[in-house]
Design an enzyme around this catalytic site. Structure first.
Site, PDB file in Angstrom:
ATOM      1  CG  ASP A 150      -7.374   1.602   9.377  1.00 51.60           C
ATOM      2  OD1 ASP A 150      -8.408   2.002   8.818  1.00 51.60           O
ATOM      3  OD2 ASP A 150      -6.363   1.248   8.753  1.00 51.60           O
ATOM      4  N   GLY A 192       0.838  -1.189   0.000  1.00 48.65           N
ATOM      5  CA  GLY A 192       0.000   0.000   0.000  1.00 48.65           C
ATOM      6  C   GLY A 192       0.868   1.231   0.000  1.00 48.65           C
ATOM      7  N   GLY A 193       0.241   2.362   0.252  1.00 51.10           N
ATOM      8  CA  GLY A 193       0.973   3.616   0.218  1.00 51.10           C
ATOM      9  C   GLY A 193       1.972   3.777   1.346  1.00 51.10           C
TER      10      GLY A 193
END
Length: 200
Positions: free
Chosen positions: A136, A22-23
């Site tokens: 999250d 991911g980022g």
């Protein structure tokens, strides 16, 4: 930078394959050559000091926790400018991927059983001397363990709370719109109730 297969880190952890990227980081399946078992190797891809500090905080948070619904962390190290977290490898796809593959909702009884397990994990996290807010919770951060239990992953956005409810450690600004409570989206502060909203 993505690590190629067969990369050896710390003279111990041999990269076998990329699991996800991911980022903010990447996760690899790796073999612990010393102990001979498979582990998950999480790497931060960010050079920003705040993001690197968050990664170190995630390592410290997880290493101190012991609960059936949380991954076991065994090591944390820095090498060649990168930071790595070594944790329990949970095979299979996350619940979001499983849901897409099914093309239909999970049975309510199964979802309620998973919810009970995550609620128990949140009770454990929020009941720490300095409560930990995950921040999250979403299907992409839930995986099924081989024994059938659900595991809560990715504490990259987690924060510790002081006894007064004030943040004891800095937290990253980030959220997933479909699951985040309004106070997280607005940046006005989160507390244990925020995790309950995301889970619901």
């Amino acid at each position: 930078m993505q690590l190629p297969p067969d990369t050896l880190l710390q003279g111990r952890y041999r990269v076998l394959a990329l699991i996800a990227q991911g980022g903010m980081g990447a996760v690899y399946r790796a073999r612990d050559e010393r102990l001979g078992h498979i582990v998950a190797l999480k790497q931060t891809l960010m050079a920003d000091p705040a993001l690197r500090a968050a990664f170190e905080r995630e390592a410290r948070l997880l290493a101190a926790l012991h609960h059936p619904a949380l991954p076991v962390v065994s090591d944390h190290f820095a090498e060649d400018g990168g930071q790595f977290l070594v944790m329990q490898y949970i095979p299979g796809e996350d619940l979001a991927a499983q849901l897409r593959a099914r093309g239909a909702p999970f049975p309510p009884a199964q979802v309620l059983a998973w919810a009970d397990q995550i609620l128990a994990a949140l009770e454990y996290l929020h009941g720490q001397r300095q409560p930990i807010v995950h921040r999250d919770i979403k299907p992409q951060n839930l995986k099924l363990a081989p024994h059938g239990g659900v595991i809560l992953l990715d504490f990259g956005l987690a924060k510790g709370m002081g006894g007064s409810g004030q943040t004891a450690s800095p937290s990253l600004f980030g959220y997933t719109p479909q699951y985040a409570p309004i106070e997280q989206i607005q940046g006005s502060g989160t507390d244990p109730r925020s995790d309950l909203y995301s889970l619901a």
